[in-house]
Design an enzyme around this catalytic site. Structure first.
Site, PDB file in Angstrom:
ATOM      1  N   LYS A 184      10.367 -22.117  12.899  1.00 54.55           N
ATOM      2  CA  LYS A 184      10.918 -21.797  11.589  1.00 54.55           C
ATOM      3  C   LYS A 184      10.968 -23.128  10.852  1.00 54.55           C
ATOM      4  O   LYS A 184      11.806 -23.985  11.147  1.00 54.55           O
ATOM      5  CB  LYS A 184      12.306 -21.164  11.720  1.00 54.55           C
ATOM      6  CG  LYS A 184      12.896 -20.674  10.390  1.00 54.55           C
ATOM      7  CD  LYS A 184      13.632 -21.783   9.671  1.00 54.55           C
ATOM      8  CE  LYS A 184      14.222 -21.324   8.353  1.00 54.55           C
ATOM      9  NZ  LYS A 184      14.772 -22.473   7.561  1.00 54.55           N
ATOM     10  N   GLY A 240      21.082 -29.069  14.049  1.00 51.75           N
ATOM     11  CA  GLY A 240      21.612 -28.923  12.697  1.00 51.75           C
ATOM     12  C   GLY A 240      23.121 -28.790  12.708  1.00 51.75           C
ATOM     13  O   GLY A 240      23.805 -29.280  13.621  1.00 51.75           O
ATOM     14  N   ARG A 242      27.032 -27.220  12.793  1.00 45.71           N
ATOM     15  CA  ARG A 242      27.741 -26.297  13.686  1.00 45.71           C
ATOM     16  C   ARG A 242      27.771 -24.899  13.094  1.00 45.71           C
ATOM     17  O   ARG A 242      27.628 -23.908  13.828  1.00 45.71           O
ATOM     18  CB  ARG A 242      29.171 -26.789  13.938  1.00 45.71           C
ATOM     19  CG  ARG A 242      29.883 -25.963  15.010  1.00 45.71           C
ATOM     20  CD  ARG A 242      31.377 -26.220  15.100  1.00 45.71           C
ATOM     21  NE  ARG A 242      31.717 -27.604  15.262  1.00 45.71           N
ATOM     22  CZ  ARG A 242      32.940 -28.036  15.611  1.00 45.71           C
ATOM     23  NH1 ARG A 242      33.913 -27.153  15.820  1.00 45.71           N
ATOM     24  NH2 ARG A 242      33.197 -29.320  15.710  1.00 45.71           N
ATOM     25  N   GLY A 245      24.345 -23.354  13.644  1.00 45.08           N
ATOM     26  CA  GLY A 245      24.120 -23.254  15.089  1.00 45.08           C
ATOM     27  C   GLY A 245      24.906 -22.112  15.711  1.00 45.08           C
ATOM     28  O   GLY A 245      24.385 -21.373  16.554  1.00 45.08           O
ATOM     29  N   GLU A 264      21.945 -28.222  19.155  1.00 44.75           N
ATOM     30  CA  GLU A 264      22.626 -29.501  18.983  1.00 44.75           C
ATOM     31  C   GLU A 264      23.284 -29.445  17.615  1.00 44.75           C
ATOM     32  O   GLU A 264      22.599 -29.269  16.612  1.00 44.75           O
ATOM     33  CB  GLU A 264      21.628 -30.655  19.062  1.00 44.75           C
ATOM     34  CG  GLU A 264      22.290 -32.010  18.909  1.00 44.75           C
ATOM     35  CD  GLU A 264      21.321 -33.072  18.472  1.00 44.75           C
ATOM     36  OE1 GLU A 264      21.645 -33.770  17.477  1.00 44.75           O
ATOM     37  OE2 GLU A 264      20.246 -33.199  19.076  1.00 44.75           O
ATOM     38  N   CYS A 301      22.489 -37.895  14.376  1.00 45.69           N
ATOM     39  CA  CYS A 301      23.473 -37.087  15.103  1.00 45.69           C
ATOM     40  C   CYS A 301      24.337 -37.955  16.015  1.00 45.69           C
ATOM     41  O   CYS A 301      25.396 -37.524  16.462  1.00 45.69           O
ATOM     42  CB  CYS A 301      22.779 -35.996  15.902  1.00 45.69           C
ATOM     43  SG  CYS A 301      21.318 -36.552  16.781  1.00 45.69           S
ATOM     44  N   GLU A 394      33.314 -34.023  11.565  1.00 40.93           N
ATOM     45  CA  GLU A 394      32.191 -34.902  11.267  1.00 40.93           C
ATOM     46  C   GLU A 394      31.972 -35.012   9.760  1.00 40.93           C
ATOM     47  O   GLU A 394      31.989 -34.015   9.045  1.00 40.93           O
ATOM     48  CB  GLU A 394      30.919 -34.353  11.921  1.00 40.93           C
ATOM     49  CG  GLU A 394      29.673 -35.179  11.636  1.00 40.93           C
ATOM     50  CD  GLU A 394      28.407 -34.540  12.188  1.00 40.93           C
ATOM     51  OE1 GLU A 394      27.484 -35.283  12.554  1.00 40.93           O
ATOM     52  OE2 GLU A 394      28.340 -33.293  12.255  1.00 40.93           O
TER      53      GLU A 394
END
Length: 526
Positions: A184, A240, A242, A245, A264, A301, A394
């Site tokens: 994707k 990408g 949270r 994800g 991740e 990251c 974050e």
């Protein structure tokens, strides 16, 4: 090279959809040439059907042929030349030098997985031969090996448009495992995706791979959920936020046949600065830590978003020096509008909190029209930090939060309050070792990679790398998305009991025709 804007449906391109979009150049605040067409439901179904048909063929190919395919991908990506560097740099806002290095990493990890395939030991072949005379019960012959799980959905990442995207680590490890891949494509760099996809397809055709071994599509959010829930897909690789994800994870879990999602997601990657390390090396640590915070506009990251220390004269001197280093940094263009907006909102939230103070920010103003991020360092007392969970959220960009602890016990309490992380770092000297063991024990429980005396940014692609940690850093902290161990996400073990030798996979046959390392009756042998 002229961009078509089409989806790659196996070895052909297709653009039947009515919805299209253009790539955006954040550094110039302008749209880039090329209209890219979202795949229709029919095109997505075609892609998945091709992947399903390719799997039984591709999984049976020798490891050598798979390795040749991966090497060919690396070669074809390099042959894209400056066209790839220029387009990728324009779409991401990253400098050409950074993209050039990332291209080398992308090709290097393809070649590393090719070597892994040729070495063969990764299949973890285990053989326990029969003992028909064993009393009181005879022992049967049992042989175990890892086999590919099926077509894998890979989501391109925004912050690494090559190394974590179309031909990135997820794609390389899934193809190495024997799994077809459907990418994707990330909407921020569709031109980059098209160039890289064309290289992969060319390599597949040159090396005789089955059609459907690789495809890439542009999808709407609604179609993404259909993609993940489709019965052909057997695993998902994602890098990408949270938020996204977890949406993918929940969609995969809600299927009639739940599948693994290797996501991740987020981390603040704590750095612990011990007393004597600051006393002896405050200037060096301040300079190098500031460099790690602002590297790539902080869009790694593994960016060190949290720094912990006890309050002392040494830490006060360090904070003063660190503030000077951050003040001297230069704002840089972020990857896209949404990331820039989220960074600005995150910084604003911290600066509106009465518990948090601004210790320093870049003395150079950010240019809003270029979507630049102004580096900033905030400060907070440990008790206040632990009082609100949102202070450990974050902020994706060149920002970090210094947590000042009254003593070692409070520092450990602050570490204990953290969620799972990708990395955790400690700086210490021999004089700090009396108190360092509890710190190491704690950060080992919290993170997938623990670092002594270094900085978390910069992830080596090698056999021993661990890039993944306890939730929410990743959805499965037992796995890695970087290094050769990433292949184990896309395989599963199968044991063959009492099979005739000629019907066994080659790695399990008595003659060991591949000459690989195997565990035979409890002993490692070639």
């Amino acid at each position: 090279m002229t961009l078509t804007g089409a989806n790659f449906t196996g070895f052909t391109t297709s653009a039947k959809g009515e919805k299209s979009f253009q790539a955006f150049a954040p550094a110039t605040n302008s749209s880039l040439p090329g209209n890219f067409t979202q795949a229709t439901a029919e095109e997505l179904e075609t892609v998945l059907s091709l992947a399903e048909k390719a799997f039984p063929v591709y999984r049976e190919l020798s490891y050598i042929r798979r390795a040749d395919f991966l090497d060919a991908i690396a070669k074809e990506i390099m042959e894209l030349g400056d066209a790839l560097i220029e387009r990728c740099s324009a779409e991401s806002g990253l400098p050409a030098a950074r993209i050039t290095g990332e291209r080398a990493r992308t090709c290097g990890q393809m070649q590393l997985f090719a070597k892994l395939l040729r070495d063969g030991w990764w299949v973890d072949a285990r053989i326990d031969t029969a003992q028909p005379d064993r009393k009181p019960v005879p022992k049967v012959d049992i042989r175990r090996i890892l086999v590919p799980i099926g077509p894998v959905a890979v989501f391109g990442a925004s912050n690494f448009p090559l190394a974590f995207s179309t031909a990135g680590g997820d794609t390389a490890s899934a193809l190495a495992a024997g799994c077809p891949v459907v990418v994707k494509a990330h909407s921020s760099h569709p031109g980059t995706n098209e160039l890289v996809s064309s290289a992969i397809i060319k390599a597949a055709q040159q090396t005789g791979m089955p059609e459907g071994v690789f495809s890439s599509v542009y999808l709407s959010h609604a179609d993404v959920m259909t993609f993940v829930k489709h019965p052909v897909i057997k695993a998902v690789g994602f890098t990408g936020s949270r938020h996204v994800g977890m949406q993918l994870f929940q969609a995969a879990c809600s299927r009639p046949d739940p599948i693994p999602v290797y996501a991740e997601m987020s981390a603040i990657n704590p750095v612990v600065l011990m007393e004597h390390a600051l006393a002896e090396r405050k200037d060096t640590i301040a300079k190098d830590l500031a460099g790690s915070v602002v590297l790539g506009a902080g869009q790694f990251c593994t960016n060190p978003g949290l720094v912990l220390m006890t309050d002392s004269e040494a830490s006060k001197a360090f904070r003063q020096q660190f503030a000077q280093e951050i003040s001297a940094t230069i704002p840089a263009t972020m990857l896209n509008k949404n990331i820039h907006k989220a960074y600005e909102e995150g910084v604003r939230t911290f600066q509106h909190a009465e518990e948090i103070s601004v210790l320093a920010q870049s003395s150079t103003a950010a240019v809003a029209e270029k979507y630049q991020a102004q580096p900033v360092v905030h400060g907070i007392q440990a008790a206040d930090f632990m009082s609100k969970k949102e202070f450990s959220d974050e902020i994706f960009g060149p920002a970090t939060l210094l947590v000042i602890c009254k003593d070692d016990a409070e520092l450990l309490a602050a570490l204990r309050s953290l969620e799972g992380q990708l990395t955790a770092t400690v700086h210490a000297t021999e004089k700090d070792e009396a108190g360092i063991k509890p710190v190491i024990d704690l950060i080992t429980q919290k993170a997938g990679r623990v670092i002594y005396g270094g900085y978390p940014t910069g992830v080596e692609v090698c056999h021993s790398m661990q890039h993944g940690g306890p939730f929410p850093a990743t959805s499965d902290g037992r796995t890695t998305s970087v290094g050769t161990a990433a292949i184990y996400r896309f395989v599963r073990p199968v044991a063959y009991q009492s099979f005739p030798d000629h019907l066994l996979p080659e790695p399990l046959q008595n003659a060991n025709p591949l000459g690989i390392l195997r565990l035979v009756d409890g002993e490692w042998k070639v």
